[in-house]
Design a protein around this motif. Structure first.
Motif, PDB file in Angstrom:
ATOM      1  N   ALA A 121     -15.572 -42.906  70.054  1.00 40.09           N
ATOM      2  CA  ALA A 121     -14.817 -42.278  71.148  1.00 40.09           C
ATOM      3  C   ALA A 121     -13.748 -41.342  70.595  1.00 40.09           C
ATOM      4  CB  ALA A 121     -14.186 -43.347  72.036  1.00 40.09           C
ATOM      5  N   LEU A 122     -13.119 -41.717  69.501  1.00 40.30           N
ATOM      6  CA  LEU A 122     -12.136 -40.830  68.866  1.00 40.30           C
ATOM      7  C   LEU A 122     -12.812 -39.572  68.318  1.00 40.30           C
ATOM      8  CD1 LEU A 122      -9.982 -43.528  67.093  1.00 40.30           C
ATOM      9  CD2 LEU A 122      -9.127 -41.821  68.728  1.00 40.30           C
ATOM     10  N   ALA A 123     -13.981 -39.731  67.722  1.00 39.80           N
ATOM     11  CA  ALA A 123     -14.724 -38.568  67.221  1.00 39.80           C
ATOM     12  C   ALA A 123     -15.084 -37.627  68.369  1.00 39.80           C
ATOM     13  CB  ALA A 123     -15.982 -39.021  66.477  1.00 39.80           C
ATOM     14  N   ARG A 124     -15.543 -38.195  69.492  1.00 41.20           N
ATOM     15  CA  ARG A 124     -15.875 -37.358  70.661  1.00 41.20           C
ATOM     16  C   ARG A 124     -14.651 -36.587  71.148  1.00 41.20           C
ATOM     17  NH1 ARG A 124     -18.957 -41.685  71.997  1.00 41.20           N
ATOM     18  NH2 ARG A 124     -17.383 -42.567  73.366  1.00 41.20           N
ATOM     19  N   ALA A 125     -13.518 -37.264  71.237  1.00 40.61           N
ATOM     20  CA  ALA A 125     -12.287 -36.610  71.702  1.00 40.61           C
ATOM     21  C   ALA A 125     -11.902 -35.463  70.772  1.00 40.61           C
ATOM     22  CB  ALA A 125     -11.155 -37.632  71.798  1.00 40.61           C
ATOM     23  N   ALA A 126     -11.954 -35.710  69.476  1.00 39.47           N
ATOM     24  CA  ALA A 126     -11.613 -34.659  68.508  1.00 39.47           C
ATOM     25  C   ALA A 126     -12.611 -33.506  68.586  1.00 39.47           C
ATOM     26  CB  ALA A 126     -11.575 -35.236  67.096  1.00 39.47           C
ATOM     27  N   ASN A 127     -13.876 -33.826  68.712  1.00 40.46           N
ATOM     28  CA  ASN A 127     -14.901 -32.787  68.777  1.00 40.46           C
ATOM     29  C   ASN A 127     -14.745 -31.933  70.035  1.00 40.46           C
ATOM     30  OD1 ASN A 127     -15.925 -33.645  66.340  1.00 40.46           O
ATOM     31  ND2 ASN A 127     -17.519 -34.898  67.257  1.00 40.46           N
ATOM     32  N   GLU A 128     -14.368 -32.560  71.143  1.00 34.14           N
ATOM     33  CA  GLU A 128     -14.133 -31.801  72.370  1.00 34.14           C
ATOM     34  C   GLU A 128     -12.966 -30.831  72.198  1.00 34.14           C
ATOM     35  OE1 GLU A 128     -13.550 -34.776  75.357  1.00 34.14           O
ATOM     36  OE2 GLU A 128     -15.661 -35.393  75.326  1.00 34.14           O
ATOM     37  N   LEU A 129     -11.914 -31.291  71.535  1.00 38.53           N
ATOM     38  CA  LEU A 129     -10.733 -30.458  71.344  1.00 38.53           C
ATOM     39  C   LEU A 129     -10.956 -29.324  70.341  1.00 38.53           C
ATOM     40  CD1 LEU A 129      -8.029 -33.261  71.302  1.00 38.53           C
ATOM     41  CD2 LEU A 129      -8.308 -31.495  73.056  1.00 38.53           C
ATOM     42  N   THR A 130     -11.905 -29.486  69.450  1.00 38.46           N
ATOM     43  CA  THR A 130     -12.110 -28.491  68.383  1.00 38.46           C
ATOM     44  C   THR A 130     -13.431 -27.737  68.505  1.00 38.46           C
ATOM     45  OG1 THR A 130     -13.076 -30.162  66.915  1.00 38.46           O
ATOM     46  CG2 THR A 130     -10.685 -29.822  66.762  1.00 38.46           C
ATOM     47  N   ALA A 131     -14.166 -27.945  69.579  1.00 33.93           N
ATOM     48  CA  ALA A 131     -15.518 -27.396  69.711  1.00 33.93           C
ATOM     49  C   ALA A 131     -15.586 -25.888  69.524  1.00 33.93           C
ATOM     50  CB  ALA A 131     -16.104 -27.785  71.070  1.00 33.93           C
ATOM     51  N   ARG A 132     -14.601 -25.175  69.965  1.00 34.99           N
ATOM     52  CA  ARG A 132     -14.643 -23.704  69.914  1.00 34.99           C
ATOM     53  C   ARG A 132     -14.139 -23.121  68.595  1.00 34.99           C
ATOM     54  NH1 ARG A 132     -14.388 -21.544  75.733  1.00 34.99           N
ATOM     55  NH2 ARG A 132     -14.836 -23.443  76.897  1.00 34.99           N
TER      56      ARG A 132
END
Length: 97
Positions: free
Chosen positions: A61-72
């Protein structure tokens, strides 16, 4: 033993992503909590520094949150535990006997 290695690799890769993105752990924690995460802010800091290893579901869940914030940003995303299982090769001297 492999679970410990997976957790350590996840922590390292998450910390590396946050450093490259110049994203404070607090922002990842905030998004994670809003998505239902249960690990506290200080525990997330400890995890990023490999001092605490939460369960795989929380790490993912932490990885998903970080990936969402850095996707662009075009950075290598933080992996989920499922992406790492079976891919980590331990040096023969460190394998359990």
């Amino acid at each position: 033993m492999e679970e410990d290695v997976v957790a350590m690799v996840q922590a390292y890769r998450l910390g590396r992503l946050l450093g490259q993105a110049r994203l404070p752990p607090r922002e990842v924690w905030s998004r994670y909590v809003h998505a239902g995460g249960t690990v506290g802010e200080h525990e997330v800091e400890a995890y990023i520094h490999s001092a605490l290893m939460p369960p795989a579901a929380e790490r993912d869940a932490l990885a998903r949150a970080a990936n969402e914030l850095t996707a662009r940003l075009g950075l290598v995303p933080a992996p989920s535990s499922g992406q790492l299982w079976g891919r980590i090769r331990l040096h023969p001297e460190t394998r359990p006997r």
